[in-house]
Design a protein around this motif. Structure first.
Motif, PDB file in Angstrom:
ATOM      1  N   VAL A 184     -77.380  32.759  69.785  1.00  0.00           N
ATOM      2  CA  VAL A 184     -77.030  31.345  69.908  1.00  0.00           C
ATOM      3  C   VAL A 184     -77.042  30.768  68.504  1.00  0.00           C
ATOM      4  O   VAL A 184     -78.022  30.920  67.764  1.00  0.00           O
ATOM      5  CB  VAL A 184     -78.013  30.563  70.802  1.00  0.00           C
ATOM      6  CG1 VAL A 184     -77.742  29.067  70.714  1.00  0.00           C
ATOM      7  CG2 VAL A 184     -77.903  31.034  72.242  1.00  0.00           C
ATOM      8  N   ARG A 185     -75.940  30.167  68.137  1.00  0.00           N
ATOM      9  CA  ARG A 185     -75.777  29.645  66.780  1.00  0.00           C
ATOM     10  C   ARG A 185     -75.596  28.133  66.872  1.00  0.00           C
ATOM     11  O   ARG A 185     -74.696  27.656  67.565  1.00  0.00           O
ATOM     12  CB  ARG A 185     -74.536  30.302  66.174  1.00  0.00           C
ATOM     13  CG  ARG A 185     -74.253  29.917  64.741  1.00  0.00           C
ATOM     14  CD  ARG A 185     -72.997  30.633  64.265  1.00  0.00           C
ATOM     15  NE  ARG A 185     -73.136  32.082  64.330  1.00  0.00           N
ATOM     16  CZ  ARG A 185     -72.115  32.935  64.243  1.00  0.00           C
ATOM     17  NH1 ARG A 185     -70.879  32.482  64.116  1.00  0.00           N
ATOM     18  NH2 ARG A 185     -72.330  34.231  64.316  1.00  0.00           N
ATOM     19  N   PHE A 186     -76.458  27.408  66.191  1.00  0.00           N
ATOM     20  CA  PHE A 186     -76.231  25.974  66.055  1.00  0.00           C
ATOM     21  C   PHE A 186     -75.435  25.757  64.778  1.00  0.00           C
ATOM     22  O   PHE A 186     -75.857  26.179  63.698  1.00  0.00           O
ATOM     23  CB  PHE A 186     -77.556  25.204  65.990  1.00  0.00           C
ATOM     24  CG  PHE A 186     -78.258  25.115  67.314  1.00  0.00           C
ATOM     25  CD1 PHE A 186     -77.818  24.221  68.286  1.00  0.00           C
ATOM     26  CD2 PHE A 186     -79.348  25.928  67.597  1.00  0.00           C
ATOM     27  CE1 PHE A 186     -78.466  24.147  69.529  1.00  0.00           C
ATOM     28  CE2 PHE A 186     -79.995  25.858  68.828  1.00  0.00           C
ATOM     29  CZ  PHE A 186     -79.548  24.962  69.792  1.00  0.00           C
ATOM     30  N   VAL A 187     -74.265  25.151  64.926  1.00  0.00           N
ATOM     31  CA  VAL A 187     -73.386  24.927  63.780  1.00  0.00           C
ATOM     32  C   VAL A 187     -73.510  23.467  63.369  1.00  0.00           C
ATOM     33  O   VAL A 187     -73.116  22.567  64.113  1.00  0.00           O
ATOM     34  CB  VAL A 187     -71.927  25.279  64.130  1.00  0.00           C
ATOM     35  CG1 VAL A 187     -71.034  25.115  62.909  1.00  0.00           C
ATOM     36  CG2 VAL A 187     -71.846  26.712  64.661  1.00  0.00           C
ATOM     37  N   LEU A 188     -74.102  23.263  62.192  1.00  0.00           N
ATOM     38  CA  LEU A 188     -74.393  21.918  61.722  1.00  0.00           C
ATOM     39  C   LEU A 188     -73.407  21.501  60.643  1.00  0.00           C
ATOM     40  O   LEU A 188     -73.039  22.311  59.796  1.00  0.00           O
ATOM     41  CB  LEU A 188     -75.823  21.840  61.189  1.00  0.00           C
ATOM     42  CG  LEU A 188     -76.970  21.993  62.210  1.00  0.00           C
ATOM     43  CD1 LEU A 188     -76.685  21.222  63.488  1.00  0.00           C
ATOM     44  CD2 LEU A 188     -77.303  23.424  62.517  1.00  0.00           C
TER      45      LEU A 188
ATOM     46  N   MET B  56     -86.697  33.547  76.715  1.00  0.00           N
ATOM     47  CA  MET B  56     -85.687  34.034  75.788  1.00  0.00           C
ATOM     48  C   MET B  56     -85.727  35.559  75.752  1.00  0.00           C
ATOM     49  O   MET B  56     -86.796  36.140  75.722  1.00  0.00           O
ATOM     50  CB  MET B  56     -85.953  33.450  74.405  1.00  0.00           C
ATOM     51  CG  MET B  56     -84.880  33.762  73.425  1.00  0.00           C
ATOM     52  SD  MET B  56     -84.923  32.639  72.004  1.00  0.00           S
ATOM     53  CE  MET B  56     -84.949  33.834  70.707  1.00  0.00           C
ATOM     54  N   GLY B  57     -84.551  36.183  75.725  1.00  0.00           N
ATOM     55  CA  GLY B  57     -84.480  37.643  75.723  1.00  0.00           C
ATOM     56  C   GLY B  57     -85.101  38.218  74.466  1.00  0.00           C
ATOM     57  O   GLY B  57     -85.097  37.582  73.417  1.00  0.00           O
ATOM     58  N   ASP B  58     -85.614  39.450  74.563  1.00  0.00           N
ATOM     59  CA  ASP B  58     -86.308  40.073  73.437  1.00  0.00           C
ATOM     60  C   ASP B  58     -85.434  40.171  72.197  1.00  0.00           C
ATOM     61  O   ASP B  58     -85.895  39.991  71.077  1.00  0.00           O
ATOM     62  CB  ASP B  58     -86.762  41.490  73.827  1.00  0.00           C
ATOM     63  CG  ASP B  58     -87.816  41.446  74.911  1.00  0.00           C
ATOM     64  OD1 ASP B  58     -87.880  42.398  75.692  1.00  0.00           O
ATOM     65  OD2 ASP B  58     -88.551  40.451  74.977  1.00  0.00           O
ATOM     66  N   MET B  59     -84.169  40.494  72.411  1.00  0.00           N
ATOM     67  CA  MET B  59     -83.296  40.744  71.277  1.00  0.00           C
ATOM     68  C   MET B  59     -82.418  39.533  70.952  1.00  0.00           C
ATOM     69  O   MET B  59     -81.561  39.610  70.101  1.00  0.00           O
ATOM     70  CB  MET B  59     -82.403  41.962  71.563  1.00  0.00           C
ATOM     71  CG  MET B  59     -83.172  43.249  71.870  1.00  0.00           C
ATOM     72  SD  MET B  59     -84.514  43.585  70.693  1.00  0.00           S
ATOM     73  CE  MET B  59     -83.577  43.868  69.200  1.00  0.00           C
TER      74      MET B  59
ATOM     75  N   VAL C 294     -81.281  36.003  69.398  1.00  0.00           N
ATOM     76  CA  VAL C 294     -81.520  35.361  68.109  1.00  0.00           C
ATOM     77  C   VAL C 294     -80.942  33.951  68.141  1.00  0.00           C
ATOM     78  O   VAL C 294     -79.836  33.746  68.654  1.00  0.00           O
ATOM     79  CB  VAL C 294     -80.821  36.154  66.964  1.00  0.00           C
ATOM     80  CG1 VAL C 294     -81.029  35.460  65.624  1.00  0.00           C
ATOM     81  CG2 VAL C 294     -81.330  37.581  66.905  1.00  0.00           C
ATOM     82  N   ILE C 295     -81.691  33.000  67.600  1.00  0.00           N
ATOM     83  CA  ILE C 295     -81.143  31.663  67.379  1.00  0.00           C
ATOM     84  C   ILE C 295     -80.887  31.520  65.887  1.00  0.00           C
ATOM     85  O   ILE C 295     -81.780  31.740  65.074  1.00  0.00           O
ATOM     86  CB  ILE C 295     -82.102  30.556  67.862  1.00  0.00           C
ATOM     87  CG1 ILE C 295     -82.330  30.680  69.370  1.00  0.00           C
ATOM     88  CG2 ILE C 295     -81.533  29.177  67.525  1.00  0.00           C
ATOM     89  CD1 ILE C 295     -83.274  29.633  69.942  1.00  0.00           C
ATOM     90  N   GLU C 296     -79.627  31.210  65.546  1.00  0.00           N
ATOM     91  CA  GLU C 296     -79.242  31.090  64.138  1.00  0.00           C
ATOM     92  C   GLU C 296     -78.828  29.656  63.841  1.00  0.00           C
ATOM     93  O   GLU C 296     -78.370  28.946  64.740  1.00  0.00           O
ATOM     94  CB  GLU C 296     -78.003  31.934  63.824  1.00  0.00           C
ATOM     95  CG  GLU C 296     -78.016  33.344  64.258  1.00  0.00           C
ATOM     96  CD  GLU C 296     -76.685  34.044  63.976  1.00  0.00           C
ATOM     97  OE1 GLU C 296     -76.748  35.249  63.716  1.00  0.00           O
ATOM     98  OE2 GLU C 296     -75.609  33.403  64.030  1.00  0.00           O
ATOM     99  N   LEU C 297     -78.931  29.293  62.575  1.00  0.00           N
ATOM    100  CA  LEU C 297     -78.390  28.023  62.103  1.00  0.00           C
ATOM    101  C   LEU C 297     -77.328  28.320  61.063  1.00  0.00           C
ATOM    102  O   LEU C 297     -77.505  29.186  60.209  1.00  0.00           O
ATOM    103  CB  LEU C 297     -79.483  27.172  61.456  1.00  0.00           C
ATOM    104  CG  LEU C 297     -80.689  26.812  62.307  1.00  0.00           C
ATOM    105  CD1 LEU C 297     -81.661  25.969  61.497  1.00  0.00           C
ATOM    106  CD2 LEU C 297     -80.259  26.068  63.563  1.00  0.00           C
ATOM    107  N   VAL C 298     -76.210  27.603  61.162  1.00  0.00           N
ATOM    108  CA  VAL C 298     -75.120  27.783  60.207  1.00  0.00           C
ATOM    109  C   VAL C 298     -74.646  26.406  59.775  1.00  0.00           C
ATOM    110  O   VAL C 298     -74.509  25.498  60.605  1.00  0.00           O
ATOM    111  CB  VAL C 298     -73.941  28.548  60.863  1.00  0.00           C
ATOM    112  CG1 VAL C 298     -72.730  28.571  59.959  1.00  0.00           C
ATOM    113  CG2 VAL C 298     -74.356  29.965  61.218  1.00  0.00           C
TER     114      VAL C 298
END
Length: 172
Positions: free
Chosen positions: A155-159, A1-4, A6-10
């Motif tokens: 990368v955003r996981f949209v739940l 995974m790249g240094d900068m 981000v994996i987000e959850l929404v």
């Protein structure tokens, strides 16, 4: 995974995400269906279906294979592209986790080829394909961690509900 990266959850609606790429949990026909697929086609409008029909008329005459990914316009969605991927149907008899991992890996690869910096994923295969949410979350998060290129910043996981959100939060 790249240094900068981000994996987000929404918690929310994947069709409302302002990202470069929205990943669609498509069916192999590419011609729309239920769940996330239906919502993306409804809100994205006829341009997405037209692009999918063009794919079926060309290289994807037999449809899209499970685990593979292909891009189209996002039509009227706030995203720039839709990357369609076909999730596996869950099976108690057969371990299909590598196919679910392929969906995430190949979607990210296509997004990267497009030059995307932000990607939104639904919880692939957890709807009508009945994949148990904790396992799907574990595979999705691990695969994104392993394959994310530094060019993709978010990368955003949209739940779609709090239960799914909580399970992904635990996996993260």
């Amino acid at each position: 995974m790249g240094d900068m990266s981000v994996i987000e959850l929404v918690l929310g609606d994947i069709t409302a995400q302002e990202v470069d790429v929205v990943v669609n949990a498509a069916n192999s026909s590419l011609l729309g269906g239920g769940g996330v697929d239906g919502a993306i086609h409804r809100k994205g409008g006829p341009e997405i279906l037209a692009a999918c029909r063009d794919l079926r008329a060309g290289h994807y005459g037999k449809g899209l294979k499970t685990g593979q990914a292909v891009a189209t316009t996002a039509g009227r969605l706030p995203a720039r592209w839709v990357v369609h991927t076909v999730g596996p149907v869950w099976s108690a008899e057969e371990d299909r986790s590598s196919l679910l991992a392929d969906c995430h890996r190949n979607s990210l690869r296509v997004a990267e080829e497009l030059g995307a910096q932000s990607v939104a994923f639904p919880a692939i295969s957890t709807g009508v394909y009945r994949w148990p949410l904790p396992d799907a979350a574990r595979i999705a998060v691990a695969t994104v961690h392993e394959t994310l290129a530094p060019e993709i910043k978010t990368v955003r996981f949209v739940l779609f509900d709090q239960a799914a959100y909580d399970v992904f939060a635990a996996a993260l």
